[in-house]
Scaffold this motif. Sequence first.
Motif, PDB file in Angstrom:
ATOM      1  N   ASN A 281     123.191  72.749  14.604  1.00  0.00           N
ATOM      2  CA  ASN A 281     124.189  71.677  14.647  1.00  0.00           C
ATOM      3  C   ASN A 281     123.922  70.700  13.513  1.00  0.00           C
ATOM      4  OD1 ASN A 281     125.167  68.890  15.480  1.00  0.00           O
ATOM      5  ND2 ASN A 281     126.175  70.181  17.002  1.00  0.00           N
TER       6      ASN A 281
ATOM      7  N   ASP B   7     125.407  67.866  12.612  1.00  0.00           N
ATOM      8  CA  ASP B   7     125.360  66.438  12.958  1.00  0.00           C
ATOM      9  C   ASP B   7     123.991  66.063  13.525  1.00  0.00           C
ATOM     10  OD1 ASP B   7     128.006  65.836  12.215  1.00  0.00           O
ATOM     11  OD2 ASP B   7     128.776  66.567  14.128  1.00  0.00           O
ATOM     12  N   ASP B   8     123.483  66.897  14.427  1.00  0.00           N
ATOM     13  CA  ASP B   8     122.168  66.608  15.011  1.00  0.00           C
ATOM     14  C   ASP B   8     121.074  66.634  13.946  1.00  0.00           C
ATOM     15  OD1 ASP B   8     123.432  66.510  17.437  1.00  0.00           O
ATOM     16  OD2 ASP B   8     122.657  68.420  18.174  1.00  0.00           O
TER      17      ASP B   8
ATOM     18  N   GLY C 222     118.680  63.589  12.718  1.00  0.00           N
ATOM     19  CA  GLY C 222     117.225  63.715  12.698  1.00  0.00           C
ATOM     20  C   GLY C 222     116.637  63.347  11.345  1.00  0.00           C
TER      21      GLY C 222
END
Lengths: 136, 136
Positions: free
Chosen positions: B15, B17-18, B22
Amino acid sequence: MKLLNLDHVAVAVENLDDALAGYAQRYGVAPLYRETVESQGVEEAMIAVGGSFVQLLQPLGPETPVGRFLSKNGEGLHHVAFAVSSIEAALEHLAAEGAKLIDTEPRVGGRGARIAFVHPADLGGTLIELVELSDG
Amino acid sequence: MKLLNLDHVAVAVENLDDALAGYAQRYGVAPLYRETVESQGVEEAMIAVGGSFVQLLQPLGPETPVGRFLSKNGEGLHHVAFAVSSIEAALEHLAAEGAKLIDTEPRVGGRGARIAFVHPADLGGTLIELVELSDG
């Protein structure tokens, strides 16, 4: 936390001489440094590419971190290293973030640099090394 | 064959976006570019680190090269890319060397760059991308 540079990308190889010969033939590059880093269980070579390095790692034996990586995965990309201005500040920030650290204190790696590793389970399945270069 | 730069190291992620969240939290970095490259079956983001990039790759579906990589390996380092001045000259040299090429002719990748991949079985178990940037 301020990343200064993509210092190097590291590749685990079975035989450093063979890998260096391959890089010379294929890509016309040769190592600037080559050294044994007993504390990490590797012989390593650093090939300059632009402002970064390709680091080739040959394990000193099967029961080393890179030896176990090779047994499990075969040759391939092993980690990526970012240069930071202060490794203590970087580790303090990561600890406060709850990051999964391999090294909570800096240790000495190749080139006399102070280094620390962040666990691949922390972000993107990627083993990340932080490097504070002594000439930095 | 002349390598100009270590252009980027690519990380396959589930993902985007994740992963970007991060990188922002852990390392204080944000992407300069983000684009979908249909021909490679990825949405990608490019995070500048010094003179190189960390490229995050999210597959557009499971039956793409990066989708299959994730199914087999999980998230992690995917390839390394070297900038070259002439991709035709680089491919001609590699073909003469007997290198195991994925692309014998350049194709267009992210940033409008002309790219070609060298098979990981060629050298060091490493998927290597050659990039000729349009801004030279």
